[in-house]
Scaffold this active site. Sequence first.
Site, PDB file in Angstrom:
ATOM      1  N   ASP A   1       8.488  34.940 -26.768  1.00 20.75           N
ATOM      2  CA  ASP A   1       9.238  34.262 -25.700  1.00 20.75           C
ATOM      3  C   ASP A   1      10.525  35.035 -25.387  1.00 20.75           C
ATOM      4  O   ASP A   1      11.282  34.661 -24.490  1.00 20.75           O
ATOM      5  CB  ASP A   1       9.511  32.788 -26.038  1.00 20.75           C
ATOM      6  N   SER A   2      10.743  36.140 -26.092  1.00 23.88           N
ATOM      7  CA  SER A   2      11.817  37.071 -25.708  1.00 23.88           C
ATOM      8  C   SER A   2      11.580  37.567 -24.283  1.00 23.88           C
ATOM      9  O   SER A   2      12.477  38.126 -23.653  1.00 23.88           O
ATOM     10  CB  SER A   2      11.875  38.260 -26.677  1.00 23.88           C
TER      11      SER A   2
ATOM     12  N   ASP B   1       3.538  33.262 -28.484  1.00 29.33           N
ATOM     13  CA  ASP B   1       4.697  32.491 -28.948  1.00 29.33           C
ATOM     14  C   ASP B   1       4.723  31.122 -28.274  1.00 29.33           C
ATOM     15  O   ASP B   1       4.709  31.033 -27.037  1.00 29.33           O
ATOM     16  CB  ASP B   1       5.966  33.264 -28.535  1.00 29.33           C
TER      17      ASP B   1
ATOM     18  N   LYS C   1       2.665  31.525 -32.660  1.00 27.36           N
ATOM     19  CA  LYS C   1       3.879  31.608 -33.492  1.00 27.36           C
ATOM     20  C   LYS C   1       4.784  30.440 -33.118  1.00 27.36           C
ATOM     21  O   LYS C   1       4.872  30.061 -31.947  1.00 27.36           O
ATOM     22  CB  LYS C   1       4.605  32.934 -33.263  1.00 27.36           C
TER      23      LYS C   1
ATOM     24  N   GLU D   1       8.754  28.550 -34.320  1.00 29.83           N
ATOM     25  CA  GLU D   1      10.005  28.791 -35.046  1.00 29.83           C
ATOM     26  C   GLU D   1      10.411  27.592 -35.903  1.00 29.83           C
ATOM     27  O   GLU D   1      10.233  26.447 -35.502  1.00 29.83           O
ATOM     28  CB  GLU D   1      11.137  29.082 -34.040  1.00 29.83           C
TER      29      GLU D   1
ATOM     30  N   GLU E   1      13.754  36.941 -39.377  1.00 26.67           N
ATOM     31  CA  GLU E   1      14.640  37.621 -38.432  1.00 26.67           C
ATOM     32  C   GLU E   1      16.091  37.536 -38.901  1.00 26.67           C
ATOM     33  O   GLU E   1      16.610  36.441 -39.170  1.00 26.67           O
ATOM     34  CB  GLU E   1      14.492  36.983 -37.032  1.00 26.67           C
TER      35      GLU E   1
HETATM   36  O1  KIV Z   1      10.154  36.315 -29.055  1.00 26.36           O
HETATM   37  C1  KIV Z   1      10.097  37.348 -29.740  1.00 26.36           C
HETATM   38  O2  KIV Z   1       9.898  38.457 -29.244  1.00 26.36           O
HETATM   39  C2  KIV Z   1      10.247  37.207 -31.174  1.00 26.36           C
HETATM   40  C3  KIV Z   1      10.483  38.456 -31.966  1.00 26.36           C
HETATM   41  C4  KIV Z   1      11.861  38.936 -31.767  1.00 26.36           C
HETATM   42  C5  KIV Z   1      10.169  38.265 -33.407  1.00 26.36           C
HETATM   43  O3  KIV Z   1      10.216  36.131 -31.677  1.00 26.36           O
END
Ligand code: KIV
Length: 327
Positions: free
Chosen positions: A102-103, A145, A174, A176, A243
């Site tokens: 989600d970056s 994510d 993924k 968090e 992280e």
């Molecule tokens: O969203 C993302 O790209 C991430 C990475 C920085 C691990 O969670």
Amino acid sequence: MLEFVARFTDEDEMNAARKPENRGAAGRPEQTGSGTTPGRADATPYGTLPPASSPATRKPVSLPRLTEMRARGEKIAMLTAYDATFAAVADAAGVDCILVGDSLGMVCQGLSSTVAVTLEAMRYHVECVTRGVRRVQGTAWIIGDLPFGSYHESREQALRSAIVLMQAGAHMVKLEGGGWTTEIVSFLVERGIPVCAHLGLTPQTVHALGGYRVQGRSDEAAAVLRAQARELQDAGASLLVLEMVPARLSAEVTAALARCATIGIGAGRDTAGQVLVLHDMLGMNLGKMARFVRDFMADSSSVYGAIATYVAAVKDGSFPVDAEHAW
Ligand code: KIV
């Protein structure tokens, strides 16, 4: 990049160039023939993906394979990607796992944090990445994510959101956080959805954390992180992103988890694998680069070369070095 495809005007030539013995010093395919074959695939004016029929030269990465890599001590090279072309290049360059993170909110959408990224945006980008990977080698393990708000209400909401990303092509989702996420992880895993957990700096909670800061520095915080990591493993998480945590703590967590492979980002060199944000490791950052990022484009003449160098550096342990995390 355009040159990469323009060189291949015949599928046989391209397939021959994919063979390891025909690769150049940088691992990039070299030209093996000449000229255009009439009536065969021509170079495309935009986009750089080869024909969909190109055979894979690597074994596809699967969950058992990731477990086996961890057991053998082979480092796992993970990289983010958000579109078909970069995903295809990352796959061809040997990346094991592509994280559609989600970056993308910050990298692609110009947001100031990941908080506003929607599930629909994630679905779209997972689909794009999946197409790119399938068009080249089709070997990378794709992680989607779950964005902020898509799994926070209930485990049923998390399941519905995870299904959206899995049906878009993800092999794993993924999420968090620790503690409250444990029951969500087991709920998903029991239903056949592999899960990557994420502890330490969790960007979706940046406002609660007070900024993008190193986590787990105090004894208390380190103890909480250790306990949460163990719970997430017991709930069935197969991967755990750590992280921005002290290198010593991530080494301890890595050693304590036999069934869950840690993937570090700013977490030292002793994790089972490493991940970086693609645009950061290509030096595409006009601001101040985080200390744990290495610009792999600086010594490369192509994106393919930069990513291949990153993969090699993760595998041989030369990335990261201590100075690149220093906490
Ligand atoms: O969203 C993302 O790209 C991430 C990475 C920085 C691990 O969670």
